[in-house]
Design an enzyme around this catalytic site. Structure first.
Site, PDB file in Angstrom:
ATOM      1  N   GLU A 112       0.584   9.701  -8.565  1.00 38.19           N
ATOM      2  CA  GLU A 112       1.884   9.074  -8.316  1.00 38.19           C
ATOM      3  C   GLU A 112       2.223   7.958  -9.303  1.00 38.19           C
ATOM      4  OE1 GLU A 112       2.921   8.166  -4.283  1.00 38.19           O
ATOM      5  OE2 GLU A 112       2.469  10.194  -3.601  1.00 38.19           O
ATOM      6  N   GLU A 130      -0.648  16.351  -1.635  1.00 43.94           N
ATOM      7  CA  GLU A 130      -0.435  15.546  -0.424  1.00 43.94           C
ATOM      8  C   GLU A 130       0.775  16.072   0.320  1.00 43.94           C
ATOM      9  OE1 GLU A 130      -0.426  11.224  -0.791  1.00 43.94           O
ATOM     10  OE2 GLU A 130      -1.921  11.364  -2.396  1.00 43.94           O
TER      11      GLU A 130
HETATM   12  C1  BGP Z   1       0.950   8.479  -1.095  1.00 37.66           C
HETATM   13  C2  BGP Z   1      -0.357   8.005  -1.672  1.00 37.66           C
HETATM   14  C3  BGP Z   1      -1.517   8.083  -0.731  1.00 37.66           C
HETATM   15  C4  BGP Z   1      -1.171   7.714   0.705  1.00 37.66           C
HETATM   16  C5  BGP Z   1       0.140   8.358   1.165  1.00 37.66           C
HETATM   17  C6  BGP Z   1       0.583   7.896   2.536  1.00 37.66           C
HETATM   18  O1  BGP Z   1       1.992   7.924  -1.799  1.00 37.66           O
HETATM   19  O2  BGP Z   1      -0.687   8.758  -2.821  1.00 37.66           O
HETATM   20  O3  BGP Z   1      -2.552   7.277  -1.256  1.00 37.66           O
HETATM   21  O4  BGP Z   1      -1.227   6.357   0.889  1.00 37.66           O
HETATM   22  O5  BGP Z   1       1.166   8.104   0.239  1.00 37.66           O
HETATM   23  O6  BGP Z   1       1.136   6.612   2.449  1.00 37.66           O
HETATM   24  P1  BGP Z   1       0.993   5.513   3.586  1.00 37.66           P
HETATM   25  O7  BGP Z   1      -0.453   5.340   3.822  1.00 37.66           O
HETATM   26  O8  BGP Z   1       1.622   4.269   3.023  1.00 37.66           O
HETATM   27  O9  BGP Z   1       1.717   6.029   4.779  1.00 37.66           O
END
Ligand code: BGP
Length: 469
Positions: free
Chosen positions: A165, A370
């Site tokens: 990201e 993800e």
């Molecule tokens: C993405 C990241 C992850 C994870 C996910 C969920 O942007 O790559 O590392 O954190 O988001 O985000 P959050 O934990 O803030 O809900």
């Protein structure tokens, strides 16, 4: 488009799940590891920090066994640069090297394909003190780190992700915490950092193809299609603006070796374009990623900017992510989609739409690295009834199957997250995993692992290769 027959998932489809080092490992200064920016930045005080996280560092064998029993064919995790080369550029830390060597071997033991992210938000803090990505020396540091990883693990790991990201780090720098003193870089600095990351990434991809000729490498971006709020032409232009600036500008560079023309025009107009030295554009050319890795959570709905000081708003439930930009776009509500408890749009059809757009644009296979729903899961009598997660994932998989039927070439699906991890802003109140980790924000308890209902559901999906979706 409605089809009479849906295509099947490929027989070698990588059914997996994801984590990242700082969110799952803990042991944040153990065995020679140095602090990363994530360890040193300021985060909300009322949630868990990353020091112990889910203690995967000590329990990875137990965790990977559970992953194997769920049927996972791939495990996407990140390597912490700070464990391998604690001072960023110098000598290699043997205990850190051994940890990942053993973890990769543990995956292989169960036939799980390791998918390695080289850099997931966790730049060594010692490099940050020297200017971080503002400093061109960080490019060499990253290339050196990558070369070390390819030498160490290139024979065992076939799938590699360069930077997680990059677009989030550049567009929403507060998302990964606030530097001490709370001062975020300016946009000009951020686009310079971005340029340096792009150069580092291109060099690393070229190096990879010579060092690991049978492997595959790609960038891992947060990609999402944009809807114009209405059929008003100005709304369509605004949605296109934001899609180009937020998404395509970050994927065009690794794939085509050039910045997106609209995004570059925007940067030049606002005097935030990076300084490009002679030879830089040659470095960017020919990086040839083998696939696009994509994190998908939700879509955005976009209206024309009013340009009256009211375009910028915090994303629901997240003061550190600001959306909207004067003269470019403003975020709008979408009445046709639901939202999670944290205000994130739930849009499975938007997933298919995004996959189609990404494939149409780049003609590269897509690995979903993800996708998932954060929720305050409740443990009751040793069980977690997360039917909302099953519903979320099932609908997204159905849409992915349609995208495959549409002709999109898919490599795999690694939702977030394999096991509960610390959410960057909401600690353990917001969980994503297939496996529950029994700890609270501050009370660590025994951190016992409990498979959730979604674990058994995913087990079945994998066993039948998604056939009944
Ligand atoms: C993405 C990241 C992850 C994870 C996910 C969920 O942007 O790559 O590392 O954190 O988001 O985000 P959050 O934990 O803030 O809900």
């Amino acid at each position: 488009m409605r089809y009479q027959t849906k295509k099947s998932f490929p027989s070698d489809f990588l059914w997996g799940a994801s984590t990242s080092a700082y969110q799952v490992e803990g042991a944040y200064l153990e065995d020679g590891k140095s602090p990363s920016i994530i360890d040193m930045y300021e985060h909300p005080k009322d949630t868990a920090d990353f020091k112990i996280a889910s203690d995967h560092y000590h329990r990875y064998k137990e965790d990977i066994k559970l992953f194997a029993e769920m049927g996972m064919k791939a495990y996407r995790f990140s390597i912490a640069w700070t464990r391998i080369i604690p001072d960023g550029t110098g000598s290699i830390n043997e205990p850190g090297v051994a940890y990942y060597r053993d973890m990769i071997a543990e995956c292989r033991k169960y036939g799980i394909e390791p998918i390695v992210t080289m850099y997931h938000f966790d730049l060594p803090y010692c490099l940050e003190e020297k200017g971080g990505w503002n400093n061109r020396d960080t490019i060499d540091a990253f290339v050196n780190y990558a070369e070390t990883l390819f030498e160490l693990y290139g024979k065992e790991v076939r799938y590699w992700l360069t930077i997680n990201e990059q677009n989030t780090m550049i567009l929403h720098p507060g998302a990964i915490g606030l530097p001490k003193g709370g001062k975020l870089p300016t946009k000009k600095e951020l686009y310079q950092q971005n340029h340096h990351m792009m150069l580092a990434q291109a060099r690393v991809m070229k190096l990879f193809h010579t060092m690991v000729p049978d492997g595959k490498i790609g960038p891992a971006l947060n990609l999402t299609a944009m809807y114009p709020a209405t059929c008003k032409p100005e709304d369509a232009i605004a949605a296109h603006n934001w899609e180009a600036i937020r998404c395509w500008n970050f994927a065009d560079v690794p794939v085509f070796g050039t910045y997106h023309p609209l995004a570059f025009a925007y940067m030049q107009d606002r005097n935030i374009e990076p300084e490009i030295l002679p030879g830089d554009m040659d470095i960017l050319k020919g990086a040839n990623p083998d696939f696009i890795a994509m994190n998908y959570y939700s879509t955005a709905t976009i209206a024309a900017s009013r340009n009256d000081g009211s375009d910028v708003a915090a994303r629901a439930g997240d003061q550190q992510i600001m959306l909207g930009e004067e003269g470019i776009y403003r975020p709008e509500e979408n009445p046709y989609v639901e939202k999670t408890k944290y205000g994130w749009v739930i849009d499975p059809v938007g997933f298919r739409y995004t996959l189609r757009k990404v494939y149409e644009r780049y003609h590269l296979p897509i690995l979903v690295t993800e996708n998932g729903i954060g929720a305050p899961d409740i443990l009751e009598d040793g069980k977690i009834h997360d039917d909302y997660r099953i519903d979320f994932l099932e609908k997204h998989l159905e849409q992915m199957k349609l995208a495959i039927t549409d002709g999109v070439e898919m490599l795999g699906y690694c939702p977030w997250s394999a096991i509960d991890v610390v959410s960057t802003h909401q600690g353990y109140q917001k969980r994503y995993g297939f496996i529950y980790v029994d700890r609270d924000e501050f009370d660590l308890k025994e951190m016992k692992r409990y498979p959730k209902d979604s674990y058994y559901w995913y087990q079945k999906v994998i066993a039948e290769n998604g056939e009944s979706l």
